[in-house]
Design an enzyme around this catalytic site. Structure first.
Site, PDB file in Angstrom:
ATOM      1  N   SER A 116       0.854  -1.182   0.000  1.00 42.68           N
ATOM      2  CA  SER A 116       0.000   0.000   0.000  1.00 42.68           C
ATOM      3  C   SER A 116       0.892   1.235   0.000  1.00 42.68           C
ATOM      4  O   SER A 116       1.699   1.416   0.910  1.00 42.68           O
ATOM      5  CB  SER A 116      -0.887  -0.024   1.259  1.00 42.68           C
ATOM      6  OG  SER A 116      -1.609   1.181   1.381  1.00 42.68           O
ATOM      7  N   LYS A 118      -1.291  -0.997  -4.359  1.00 41.41           N
ATOM      8  CA  LYS A 118      -2.462  -0.185  -3.993  1.00 41.41           C
ATOM      9  C   LYS A 118      -1.957   1.220  -3.767  1.00 41.41           C
ATOM     10  O   LYS A 118      -0.941   1.421  -3.104  1.00 41.41           O
ATOM     11  CB  LYS A 118      -3.076  -0.766  -2.713  1.00 41.41           C
ATOM     12  CG  LYS A 118      -3.875   0.180  -1.826  1.00 41.41           C
ATOM     13  CD  LYS A 118      -4.602  -0.608  -0.730  1.00 41.41           C
ATOM     14  CE  LYS A 118      -4.762   0.186   0.552  1.00 41.41           C
ATOM     15  NZ  LYS A 118      -5.421  -0.603   1.623  1.00 41.41           N
ATOM     16  N   LYS A 124      -3.058   5.166  -2.489  1.00 44.57           N
ATOM     17  CA  LYS A 124      -4.050   5.969  -1.794  1.00 44.57           C
ATOM     18  C   LYS A 124      -4.463   7.110  -2.710  1.00 44.57           C
ATOM     19  O   LYS A 124      -3.614   7.706  -3.401  1.00 44.57           O
ATOM     20  CB  LYS A 124      -3.442   6.550  -0.518  1.00 44.57           C
ATOM     21  CG  LYS A 124      -3.056   5.487   0.493  1.00 44.57           C
ATOM     22  CD  LYS A 124      -4.296   4.889   1.141  1.00 44.57           C
ATOM     23  CE  LYS A 124      -3.927   3.994   2.306  1.00 44.57           C
ATOM     24  NZ  LYS A 124      -5.123   3.450   2.965  1.00 44.57           N
ATOM     25  N   ASP A 127      -7.326   3.199  -2.878  1.00 42.79           N
ATOM     26  CA  ASP A 127      -8.001   3.296  -1.579  1.00 42.79           C
ATOM     27  C   ASP A 127      -8.249   4.772  -1.275  1.00 42.79           C
ATOM     28  O   ASP A 127      -7.309   5.556  -1.144  1.00 42.79           O
ATOM     29  CB  ASP A 127      -7.122   2.660  -0.490  1.00 42.79           C
ATOM     30  CG  ASP A 127      -7.814   2.610   0.876  1.00 42.79           C
ATOM     31  OD1 ASP A 127      -8.945   3.124   1.001  1.00 42.79           O
ATOM     32  OD2 ASP A 127      -7.206   2.048   1.820  1.00 42.79           O
ATOM     33  N   GLU A 160     -11.273   0.864  -2.954  1.00 37.44           N
ATOM     34  CA  GLU A 160     -11.499   0.639  -1.525  1.00 37.44           C
ATOM     35  C   GLU A 160     -12.083   1.883  -0.860  1.00 37.44           C
ATOM     36  O   GLU A 160     -11.566   2.988  -1.033  1.00 37.44           O
ATOM     37  CB  GLU A 160     -10.149   0.257  -0.893  1.00 37.44           C
ATOM     38  CG  GLU A 160     -10.228  -0.217   0.554  1.00 37.44           C
ATOM     39  CD  GLU A 160      -8.850  -0.695   1.061  1.00 37.44           C
ATOM     40  OE1 GLU A 160      -8.032  -1.173   0.249  1.00 37.44           O
ATOM     41  OE2 GLU A 160      -8.605  -0.574   2.265  1.00 37.44           O
ATOM     42  N   ASP A 184     -13.697  -1.123   3.677  1.00 36.78           N
ATOM     43  CA  ASP A 184     -12.759  -1.208   4.794  1.00 36.78           C
ATOM     44  C   ASP A 184     -13.457  -0.581   6.010  1.00 36.78           C
ATOM     45  O   ASP A 184     -14.141  -1.281   6.777  1.00 36.78           O
ATOM     46  CB  ASP A 184     -11.452  -0.473   4.391  1.00 36.78           C
ATOM     47  CG  ASP A 184     -10.422  -0.316   5.499  1.00 36.78           C
ATOM     48  OD1 ASP A 184     -10.740  -0.574   6.669  1.00 36.78           O
ATOM     49  OD2 ASP A 184      -9.277   0.093   5.209  1.00 36.78           O
ATOM     50  N   LYS A 191      -9.743  -6.348   8.599  1.00 39.68           N
ATOM     51  CA  LYS A 191      -8.649  -6.021   9.513  1.00 39.68           C
ATOM     52  C   LYS A 191      -9.093  -6.511  10.884  1.00 39.68           C
ATOM     53  O   LYS A 191     -10.110  -6.030  11.395  1.00 39.68           O
ATOM     54  CB  LYS A 191      -8.426  -4.507   9.574  1.00 39.68           C
ATOM     55  CG  LYS A 191      -7.872  -3.891   8.304  1.00 39.68           C
ATOM     56  CD  LYS A 191      -7.685  -2.398   8.468  1.00 39.68           C
ATOM     57  CE  LYS A 191      -7.234  -1.776   7.159  1.00 39.68           C
ATOM     58  NZ  LYS A 191      -7.248  -0.305   7.218  1.00 39.68           N
ATOM     59  N   GLY A 215      -4.252  -3.991   6.536  1.00 38.73           N
ATOM     60  CA  GLY A 215      -3.260  -3.690   7.563  1.00 38.73           C
ATOM     61  C   GLY A 215      -3.336  -2.249   8.021  1.00 38.73           C
ATOM     62  O   GLY A 215      -4.019  -1.415   7.414  1.00 38.73           O
TER      63      GLY A 215
HETATM   64  O1  OSB Z   1      -6.998   2.150   4.797  1.00 36.46           O
HETATM   65  O2  OSB Z   1      -6.004   0.317   4.508  1.00 36.46           O
HETATM   66  C1  OSB Z   1      -6.038   1.440   5.039  1.00 36.46           C
HETATM   67  C2  OSB Z   1      -2.808   2.131   6.962  1.00 36.46           C
HETATM   68  C3  OSB Z   1      -3.308   2.762   8.079  1.00 36.46           C
HETATM   69  C4  OSB Z   1      -4.663   2.974   8.178  1.00 36.46           C
HETATM   70  C5  OSB Z   1      -5.522   2.569   7.155  1.00 36.46           C
HETATM   71  C6  OSB Z   1      -5.018   1.920   6.038  1.00 36.46           C
HETATM   72  C7  OSB Z   1      -3.630   1.715   5.926  1.00 36.46           C
HETATM   73  C8  OSB Z   1      -2.986   1.101   4.763  1.00 36.46           C
HETATM   74  C9  OSB Z   1      -1.641   0.432   4.979  1.00 36.46           C
HETATM   75  O3  OSB Z   1      -3.437   1.146   3.641  1.00 36.46           O
HETATM   76  C10 OSB Z   1      -1.710  -1.057   4.909  1.00 36.46           C
HETATM   77  C11 OSB Z   1      -0.471  -1.699   5.487  1.00 36.46           C
HETATM   78  O4  OSB Z   1      -0.423  -1.965   6.701  1.00 36.46           O
HETATM   79  O5  OSB Z   1       0.466  -1.939   4.722  1.00 36.46           O
HETATM   80 MG    MG Z   2      -8.279   1.034   3.519  1.00 35.70          MG
END
Ligand code: OSB
Ligand code: MG
Length: 375
Positions: free
Chosen positions: A139, A165, A167, A192, A217, A242, A266, A294
């Site tokens: 991510s 992925k 953001k 995401d 996402e 999520d 999660k 995560g």
């Molecule tokens: O939205 O998936 C999410 C990290 C912190 C809070 C929310 C998210 C995330 C990530 C990182 O996308 C995922 C990872 O732990 O690699």
């Molecule tokens: Mg997410």
């Protein structure tokens, strides 16, 4: 039969610097906070868990301080008084306490680790997992500079990650996707939004719909299910929820309403491993694939993610990257390593299967609180 009688509980407020800042539509993380849980029982066996709360309530309403409060006042007193045969016994003993899912999940998962270690079994086996390795994606936060973004994508693909992925947020959405497609072709790619859009932004999603993304996402509000169903009916790309999925009840409603076609599980967000498995099983019955998300976990939280990712209905690469994607050094040994084929091996040792380095945890701790049973 194994009966856990808790003797001591320690909470560690840990702060670890990320190798690179992680920016999302809700904020930027440089120092990553969490609360680690250590439970020792009367037989001297030890379990570990992680509560991935931040110091600010921007992704989720719980913070480090609310966690320490609810743990001290309500959860730990119950934990010290309850005979535990299954981790769910702790959830039942604390079922009158509403909310605080991450705090509860942290204790529930610690009990899973402790139980697995007492049974001398790897955690994944105890929860019915079947895989010897799990598939990793990565991510990537909002970078804002296309050249740096492309460098980052290129590096992670070279390391072997099986899906990218990125953001997104308003004004950082179509362009980065378009550029990644242009440079890297049809790689497994998803976005995401962390709840940054409304239905008024339908045009953004119609445009994203042209790029063959694996999924989008959490495009809309973090509490919403109905508007996601409406959006899903208007686009081809699967929506993955999520933030909106906080329990099995949300998962059931989302599937019934058609709010998503994929779920990001999660364990901390939904209240632990038992709830994660319930969501996994319900989704499987309804042909809805899932994957494990995560929150920049340390090596301890990662152990629970890895165990869950061995379940049969995990159909997409997970947000479970190697330790060195996040931190200079991890607090477990061995650190989580990525194989060149983009997988992570599932440890065969008892519990989460890695050794916890207490001296490292102490080094990163801002506060350590100990609770003792008086019996
Ligand atoms: O939205 O998936 C999410 C990290 C912190 C809070 C929310 C998210 C995330 C990530 C990182 O996308 C995922 C990872 O732990 O690699
Ligand atoms: Mg997410």
């Amino acid at each position: 039969m194994i009966n856990i009688r808790v003797k001591t509980v320690k909470l560690y407020h840990v702060v670890m610097k990320l190798k690179t800042p992680f920016e999302t539509s809700f904020g930027k993380t440089i120092d990553r906070h969490c609360v680690l849980v250590e439970i020792v029982d009367e037989e001297g066996d030890v379990g570990w868990g992680e509560i991935p709360v931040d110091d600010v309530p921007y992704y989720h309403y719980e913070t480090v301080e609310t966690t320490l409060y609810i743990a001290k006042e309500f959860l730990i007193p119950k934990l010290l008084k309850t005979d535990i045969i299954e981790p769910e016994d702790f959830l039942n003993a604390t079922s009158r306490i509403r909310g605080y899912v991450m705090a509860k999940a942290g204790f529930e998962m610690t009990l899973w680790d402790l139980l697995a270690r007492k049974k001398r079994k790897p955690l994944y086996e105890l929860i019915g997992g079947t895989k010897g390795r799990i598939v990793s994606g990565v991510s990537i936060g909002i970078i804002g500079n296309t050249e740096l973004l492309l460098k980052s994508v290129s590096r992670f693909l070279n390391e072997g990650y099986r899906r990218i992925k990125i953001k997104i947020k308003p004004k950082w959405d179509i362009e980065p996707v378009k550029t990644i497609r242009k440079i890297f072709g049809n790689i497994p790619l998803q976005v995401d939004a962390n709840a940054a859009y409304t239905l008024k932004n339908i045009n953004v999603f119609k445009q994203l719909d042209r790029y063959n993304l694996l999924m989008i996402e959490q495009p809309l509000h973090y509490e919403d299910l109905a508007e996601h169903a409406e959006l899903q009916s208007k686009i081809r790309t699967p929506i993955c929820l999520d933030e909106s999925i906080k329990s099995i009840y949300d998962a059931k409603a989302a599937i019934k309403l058609g709010s998503c076609k994929i779920i990001n599980i999660k364990p901390a967000r939904v209240g632990g491993l038992s709830e994660s498995i319930a969501i996994h099983n319900h989704a499987l019955e309804h042909n809805v694939p899932v994957w494990i998300g995560g929150m920049l976990e340390t090596g301890i939280g990662r152990g629970f993610q890895v165990a869950l990712a061995t379940l049969p209905n995990i159909k997409y690469p997970n947000d479970i990257s190697a330790s060195n994607r996040y931190y200079e050094e991890d607090i477990v040994e061995p650190p989580w390593l990525l194989n060149s084929d983009g997988t992570i091996a599932v440890p065969k040792k008892p519990g989460i299967g890695v050794e916890v380095l207490v001296d490292k945890i102490e080094k990163y701790s801002r506060k350590i609180i100990e609770f003792k049973s008086h019996v």
